[in-house]
Each structure stands twice: as C-alpha cells, then as structure tokens.
Design a protein around this motif. Structure first.
Motif, short mmCIF file in Angstrom:
data_model
loop_
_atom_site.label_atom_id
_atom_site.label_comp_id
_atom_site.label_asym_id
_atom_site.label_seq_id
_atom_site.Cartn_x
_atom_site.Cartn_y
_atom_site.Cartn_z
N ALA A 101 1.07 -1.31 0.09
CA ALA A 101 0.07 0.02 0.00
C ALA A 101 0.69 1.25 0.00
O ALA A 101 0.49 2.34 -0.52
N THR A 102 2.19 1.19 0.85
CA THR A 102 3.00 2.27 0.77
C THR A 102 3.43 2.62 -0.51
O THR A 102 3.55 3.78 -0.96
N LEU A 103 3.89 1.49 -1.24
CA LEU A 103 4.28 1.81 -2.52
C LEU A 103 3.36 2.34 -3.68
O LEU A 103 3.35 3.08 -4.35
N ARG A 104 2.02 1.83 -3.31
CA ARG A 104 0.80 2.40 -4.31
C ARG A 104 0.68 3.78 -3.93
O ARG A 104 0.48 4.78 -4.60
N LEU A 105 0.83 4.06 -2.55
CA LEU A 105 0.55 5.64 -2.33
C LEU A 105 1.79 6.52 -3.02
O LEU A 105 1.61 7.56 -3.45
#
Length: 453
Positions: A293-297
């Motif tokens: 999710a952090t990467l997608r953010l």
C-alpha cells in the motif's frame, strides 16, 4: 477619441481642407476676374467719353474760331467768346470753363462765384492741384485730366473727366468735362454681379461639400458598424473557444483524477483496511500488504505530480524554459516510447511575460498531436536563442498531413491555437508537412537584447 472616430475624422479632414482650398482659389480667381471686367468696362466707357469730350471742344473751337482769328485779341472779341462759351451746354451738368495761364477763372457756366478768382492752388478731396493739372495736360497736348469736382445738379463732389485745349494767342485754357457717376455705377454693377456669382458658387460648393462629407461620414459609420459586428462575432467565437478549452481542460483533469489517482487511492484504502485487519489478528501477511500500500501511495503521489506538471511545469519557474521543455521531452519519451531528442543553446535573456509558458504549451500541444495522429518514430525538438529572437523547431518523421485543411478547422486547440499564440507576441510560424517529415518552426522576437553563453 475612439479609433473609429479618428478614422472618420481622418477621412473628412482632408476633404474639408481640399474644399476650403478650392473655395479660396475660386474666390481669388473670381475677384481677379471681376476687377478685370470692371476695368474693361471702365476703359471702354472712358474711350467713348474721351471721344465725346473731344467732339464738344472741337465744336466750341469751330464756334469761336471767327472771333478768335479775326478779332485780333481785343476785349470785345474776348468777351464775345466768353459769352458764346457760357451759352454752350450739353445736358444738365455739361458746360464749358475758361482759365488763363495764371489759374484765374475767366468763365464758368455753372459756378459764377468762381469767376475772377485765382484757383491755381485749389485741391480736390484727393489732394490733386486741379487747375495746375489741367494747365499741364493742356500744355502737353494730352488734354485729358481726371479729378473730383462739385457736381452742380446734386451739389456732391463727384469724379470728373475733363478735356482742355490752349488758345495760344490769348493765353487761355478752355475745356469741358463729364461726370463719371455712370462709370462708377457700371463698374460697381460688374463687381456686384461677380460677388453674386461668387456667392452662388460658394453655395453650390457648400452643398457638394456637405453631400460629400455626409457620404464619407455615412460610409465610415457603415464600415465601423460592419467592423464592429465582425469584431463582436470574432469575440463571441473567442469567448466560446475559451469556454470550450476550459471545459476540455477540466474534463481532462477530471478524467485523469478519476481514472488514475481516484482508483489508486481506493485501492490503497482497501489495502490499508485489509492490512489493519490482518495485523490486528496477528497475521504476518498484513505487514507485506501494508508495504504494498505504501508503494501504491508513492505511485499516487507521482500521478499527482504528473497532473500538476501538466498544468504548469515547476521547472519553468525555477530553471527556465529549456529545462522545462527538456523534462517534458523526457516524460513524453518514457510515456510514448518514441525516440525524442532535445537540443537547446544556453542564452541569457529575460523573455517577455507569457512567452515561456506559451512556448511550453506549444511543445505540449505539438507532442500530443504527434502522439495521436502522426504515427511517428522519431521526434526532434530544438530551442535556440539569439540577441534578436528565440526559435523553436519541432520535427517528426510521421505520415504527414494537409496543412491548409488542418488550419481551417475551428474546433479544439490544434494548430490554429498555436498560430494565435505565436502571433500574439509578434512572432512568425512556418508549417510544412509531407509524408515522412512534418516541421513546426516558430520565431518570436526579443523585446530586450540578450546574450548567448
């Protein structure tokens, strides 16, 4: 004063000036013609009056000839001659007069109070020594003299033409004269006719001038009205295009937000919720989902930056136009997969306000058109600044297009909008396209000198 009023005034002023010059010329020529006509009338009348006076004096000479020649100058003969001359008259104011060489009046048929007086120093209202002038004219043989004299019938001083001859043996000067009121009336009538003609001519010119001025004014107003309507139509079209462009830009940003960032953020939201549930339940898989999710953010942040950059490049304000176009070229290369080369020389120059953003938008629009329509593989962008101008050239090896047909389109941004941007800054746009090579060449002049590095 508005420009349209200045244009009408500029059209009317030379016309009024020309008409005024024509009027002045007509008045001058007519006055000159009137003076010539009056002089001709006066001369012709005076010629006939001179002949008439000569005849009167010749008649008097023939009448007194027997006494003058046979009387041998005795007082009786002289008195007889004076009596005969006193009786001679023609009309109310036609009479004879006699003076001796010393200016003494010997006989005056209408003014007996002058007889016996020395009039040698008598002057008329014009300052002329009348008797002296008459004696001088008689002695020279010319005989004619013009002067002002009291007219018996009216008692008014009037111009008079006299003719005199000398009786040499007796030392007398005899003569007669004609008052010139009719000459003055004839010449004044001629001048009045000329003045009346001038007035009629001026009225005619004034009417023609008024019609011409009204025609010019009406034509100017009609032209202004037509231009005003055309300007209103163009303004309405421009407003409509601006609104359409705004709506297109809003639609593009809305589409990018919905199709890109919105979906990414929703996905991140679900991943964070799932990671939270898994972590609460003590499952290790929650940490990996949180990391994903952090990467997608990070991807969402990059998408926001991309949209922001599309609206206005931050490099344009910080590092200048070449850096901004270079970044735009690199991003286009990565996104489209085309081979893009960008070259720019270093130049110190403060471009006019609006020029950098306009050139940046032109490059954006050109690359967008190439991506959508050209089917090109290679794109070349060149930015070159000199002391006099800045030049932008974009070349691709696509399928080409019909330049005239594309420029006739009235919808969308397109090449027409590029041309309007260039012309707004007094620049020139050269557009050429054939299969295998399309070139957009733009030159915008510098308002202030700059130097190359």
């Amino acid at each position: 004063m508005q420009l349209k009023h200045k244009i009408v005034a500029l059209g009317i002023f030379p016309l009024v000036l020309a008409i005024a010059a024509i009027c002045a010329l007509v008045i001058s020529l007519n006055n000159k013609l009137g003076d010539q006509q009056a002089q001709l009338i006066e001369d012709s009348i005076l010629v006939s009056k001179r002949a008439e006076l000569k005849n009167y004096v010749a008649m008097a000479q023939s009448l007194i000839a027997p006494l003058y020649k046979d009387g041998q100058g005795d007082e009786h003969a002289k008195q007889k001659v004076l009596d005969e001359l006193r009786k001679l008259s023609f009309g109310v104011n036609g009479y004879f007069f006699v003076y001796d060489r010393q200016g003494r009046s010997l006989m005056h048929a209408r003014q007996a109070e002058l007889v016996g007086k020395d009039l040698m120093d008598m002057r008329d209202p014009h300052g002329l020594l009348v008797i002296q002038a008459l004696l001088k004219s008689a002695q020279s043989g010319e005989g004619f003299q013009r002067y002002a004299w009291n007219k018996p019938s009216s008692g008014q001083v009037t111009e008079k033409l006299a003719y005199v001859e000398l009786l040499e043996h007796w030392g007398w000067m005899i003569g007669t004269g004609i008052y010139l009121e009719d000459v003055e009336r004839a010449t004044q009538q001629a001048r009045d006719e000329v003045a009346n003609g001038i007035r009629k001519t001026m009225v005619s010119i004034a009417v023609v001038a008024l019609v011409a001025v009204l025609f010019v004014f009406a034509s100017g107003m009609t032209l202004n009205l037509s231009e005003h309507r055309l300007a209103d139509t163009k303004l309405q079209r421009l407003n409509q295009r601006i609104v359409s462009l705004q709506e297109e830009e809003r639609s593009r940003v809305s589409r990018e937000l919905h199709d890109g960032i919105s979906q990414v953020l929703v996905s991140i939201k679900y991943q964070l919720e799932l990671a939270g549930i898994l972590l609460d339940s003590g499952e290790a898989r929650g940490a990996s989902i949180l990391k994903e999710a952090t990467l997608r953010l990070g991807e969402a942040i990059g998408e926001v930056r991309s949209i922001s950059h599309g609206l206005r490049s931050s490099l344009l304000d910080t590092l200048g136009l070449p850096a901004a176009i270079g970044q735009l070229s690199e991003e286009f290369k990565q996104r489209s997969g085309l081979t893009v080369t960008f070259e720019a020389n270093e130049f110190k120059c403060l471009l006019d306000e609006g020029v950098p953003i306009s050139l940046f938008r032109i490059v954006q629009e050109a690359l967008s058109n190439i991506e959508r329509h050209a089917l090109a593989k290679n794109v070349s962008i060149t930015l070159y600044g000199t002391k006099q101008s800045v030049r932008l050239t974009i070349v691709d090896d696509g399928i080409g297009f019909n330049v005239a047909k594309v420029e006739r389109r009235h919808s969308g941004i397109g090449l027409r909008n590029i041309r309007e941007r260039v012309e707004h800054f007094g620049g020139e746009l050269q557009l050429a396209s054939i299969p295998g090579r399309s070139e957009l060449d733009i030159t915008i002049p510098m308002s202030m000198p700059c130097t190359e590095i």
